[in-house]
Design a protein around this motif. Structure first.
Motif, PDB file in Angstrom:
ATOM      1  N   ALA A 152      52.493  35.160  33.932  1.00 25.02           N
ATOM      2  CA  ALA A 152      52.284  36.552  34.352  1.00 25.02           C
ATOM      3  C   ALA A 152      51.097  36.721  35.282  1.00 25.02           C
ATOM      4  CB  ALA A 152      52.098  37.448  33.125  1.00 25.02           C
ATOM      5  N   LEU A 153      50.285  35.691  35.400  1.00 25.55           N
ATOM      6  CA  LEU A 153      49.078  35.805  36.223  1.00 25.55           C
ATOM      7  C   LEU A 153      49.435  35.887  37.703  1.00 25.55           C
ATOM      8  CD1 LEU A 153      46.763  33.260  34.395  1.00 25.55           C
ATOM      9  CD2 LEU A 153      46.784  35.753  34.187  1.00 25.55           C
ATOM     10  N   PRO A 154      48.719  36.731  38.436  1.00 29.87           N
ATOM     11  CA  PRO A 154      48.998  36.864  39.872  1.00 29.87           C
ATOM     12  C   PRO A 154      48.628  35.590  40.627  1.00 29.87           C
ATOM     13  CG  PRO A 154      47.046  38.122  39.275  1.00 29.87           C
ATOM     14  CD  PRO A 154      47.619  37.584  38.006  1.00 29.87           C
ATOM     15  N   THR A 155      49.393  35.304  41.654  1.00 32.38           N
ATOM     16  CA  THR A 155      49.066  34.183  42.538  1.00 32.38           C
ATOM     17  C   THR A 155      48.979  34.716  43.947  1.00 32.38           C
ATOM     18  OG1 THR A 155      51.398  33.618  42.732  1.00 32.38           O
ATOM     19  CG2 THR A 155      50.148  32.382  41.122  1.00 32.38           C
ATOM     20  N   PRO A 156      48.017  34.355  44.726  1.00 31.67           N
ATOM     21  CA  PRO A 156      46.891  33.517  44.320  1.00 31.67           C
ATOM     22  C   PRO A 156      45.959  34.283  43.382  1.00 31.67           C
ATOM     23  CG  PRO A 156      46.508  34.362  46.517  1.00 31.67           C
ATOM     24  CD  PRO A 156      47.891  34.827  46.105  1.00 31.67           C
ATOM     25  N   PRO A 157      45.100  33.542  42.667  1.00 38.70           N
ATOM     26  CA  PRO A 157      44.163  34.220  41.752  1.00 38.70           C
ATOM     27  C   PRO A 157      43.272  35.206  42.505  1.00 38.70           C
ATOM     28  CG  PRO A 157      44.123  31.837  41.443  1.00 38.70           C
ATOM     29  CD  PRO A 157      44.941  32.105  42.666  1.00 38.70           C
ATOM     30  N   ARG A 158      42.965  36.296  41.842  1.00 37.83           N
ATOM     31  CA  ARG A 158      42.088  37.317  42.426  1.00 37.83           C
ATOM     32  C   ARG A 158      40.641  37.038  42.044  1.00 37.83           C
ATOM     33  NH1 ARG A 158      45.515  42.353  40.195  1.00 37.83           N
ATOM     34  NH2 ARG A 158      47.432  41.947  41.323  1.00 37.83           N
ATOM     35  N   GLU A 159      39.754  37.782  42.688  1.00 39.75           N
ATOM     36  CA  GLU A 159      38.332  37.695  42.320  1.00 39.75           C
ATOM     37  C   GLU A 159      38.197  38.054  40.847  1.00 39.75           C
ATOM     38  OE1 GLU A 159      34.093  39.969  43.249  1.00 39.75           O
ATOM     39  OE2 GLU A 159      35.863  40.472  44.432  1.00 39.75           O
ATOM     40  N   LEU A 160      37.417  37.275  40.138  1.00 35.27           N
ATOM     41  CA  LEU A 160      37.236  37.500  38.711  1.00 35.27           C
ATOM     42  C   LEU A 160      36.220  38.614  38.474  1.00 35.27           C
ATOM     43  CD1 LEU A 160      37.862  36.650  35.831  1.00 35.27           C
ATOM     44  CD2 LEU A 160      36.157  34.845  36.055  1.00 35.27           C
ATOM     45  N   PRO A 161      36.624  39.684  37.787  1.00 36.87           N
ATOM     46  CA  PRO A 161      35.689  40.783  37.525  1.00 36.87           C
ATOM     47  C   PRO A 161      34.764  40.473  36.342  1.00 36.87           C
ATOM     48  CG  PRO A 161      37.898  41.397  36.837  1.00 36.87           C
ATOM     49  CD  PRO A 161      37.985  40.022  37.400  1.00 36.87           C
ATOM     50  N   ILE A 162      33.699  39.771  36.661  1.00 35.09           N
ATOM     51  CA  ILE A 162      32.681  39.430  35.665  1.00 35.09           C
ATOM     52  C   ILE A 162      31.378  40.088  36.092  1.00 35.09           C
ATOM     53  CG2 ILE A 162      31.214  37.579  34.791  1.00 35.09           C
ATOM     54  CD1 ILE A 162      33.518  35.762  34.729  1.00 35.09           C
ATOM     55  N   ALA A 163      30.702  40.679  35.116  1.00 37.14           N
ATOM     56  CA  ALA A 163      29.434  41.345  35.399  1.00 37.14           C
ATOM     57  C   ALA A 163      28.318  40.720  34.591  1.00 37.14           C
ATOM     58  CB  ALA A 163      29.530  42.834  35.075  1.00 37.14           C
ATOM     59  N   ASP A 164      27.148  40.809  35.149  1.00 30.97           N
ATOM     60  CA  ASP A 164      25.911  40.416  34.493  1.00 30.97           C
ATOM     61  C   ASP A 164      25.548  41.536  33.508  1.00 30.97           C
ATOM     62  OD1 ASP A 164      22.721  40.800  34.665  1.00 30.97           O
ATOM     63  OD2 ASP A 164      23.253  38.678  34.920  1.00 30.97           O
ATOM     64  N   PRO A 165      24.905  41.228  32.398  1.00 27.52           N
ATOM     65  CA  PRO A 165      24.536  42.272  31.435  1.00 27.52           C
ATOM     66  C   PRO A 165      23.647  43.367  32.008  1.00 27.52           C
ATOM     67  CG  PRO A 165      24.131  40.094  30.519  1.00 27.52           C
ATOM     68  CD  PRO A 165      24.519  39.903  31.944  1.00 27.52           C
ATOM     69  N   ASP A 166      22.929  43.072  33.100  1.00 25.82           N
ATOM     70  CA  ASP A 166      22.043  44.062  33.694  1.00 25.82           C
ATOM     71  C   ASP A 166      22.707  44.898  34.782  1.00 25.82           C
ATOM     72  OD1 ASP A 166      19.782  43.516  32.117  1.00 25.82           O
ATOM     73  OD2 ASP A 166      19.310  41.773  33.361  1.00 25.82           O
ATOM     74  N   ALA A 167      24.000  44.704  35.016  1.00 26.39           N
ATOM     75  CA  ALA A 167      24.712  45.480  36.040  1.00 26.39           C
ATOM     76  C   ALA A 167      24.668  46.970  35.702  1.00 26.39           C
ATOM     77  CB  ALA A 167      26.150  45.006  36.158  1.00 26.39           C
TER      78      ALA A 167
END
Length: 147
Positions: free
Chosen positions: A91-106
């Motif tokens: 089910a994952l999109p191809t190509p992979p998208r930017e990973l939405p990861i945040a720093d705790p201080d965001a």
């Protein structure tokens, strides 16, 4: 408000998780998506609920929505069963998208910009190689409206 204060515990799945299990998590917990983790428990991608639908809805119905109307109601109600034994990886999109990861201080604005840029309904918050939790679009909007 910083990401660390908004982050909440969030269920995760692996690429090998069955779609039936992922769909059950999405439905039972009313989630906009799921965090897909690697073998170390770190986020590898986000699986929006819409990607599960994209896998389950027949291509001809996506290409021509009028064709969905010709499927009788009994079969239309059970469309998800056709992919229940397939995996999250499929089910994952191809190509992979930017990973939405945040720093705790965001900040709230940084989180909103990340969600908007990645078209993701949730952001994983990671600190020092450890998943702290996630922030959903709903949680972000609730806070932003009150601010």
């Amino acid at each position: 408000m910083r990401a660390r204060h908004l982050a909440a515990d969030f269920p995760t799945v692996t690429p090998d998780t069955l779609i039936s299990e992922a769909a059950r998590l999405l439905a039972e917990q009313k989630l906009p998506g799921l965090i897909v983790v690697d073998g170390h428990g770190l986020p590898s991608t986000i699986l929006p609920g819409t990607q599960v639908l994209r896998l389950a809805v027949p291509g001809y119905c996506q290409d021509d929505p009028a064709l969905a109307r010709v499927v009788d109601e009994a079969h239309a109600d059970r469309f998800l069963r056709a992919v229940a034994d397939r995996t999250v990886q499929e089910a994952l999109p191809t190509p992979p998208r930017e990973l939405p990861i945040a720093d705790p201080d965001a900040t709230l604005l940084e989180l909103a910009a990340l969600m908007a840029r990645t078209h993701s309904p949730l952001v994983a918050v990671v600190d020092g190689g450890r998943l702290l939790g996630a922030i959903t679009l709903q949680a972000l909007m609730d806070w932003a409206v009150e601010a």
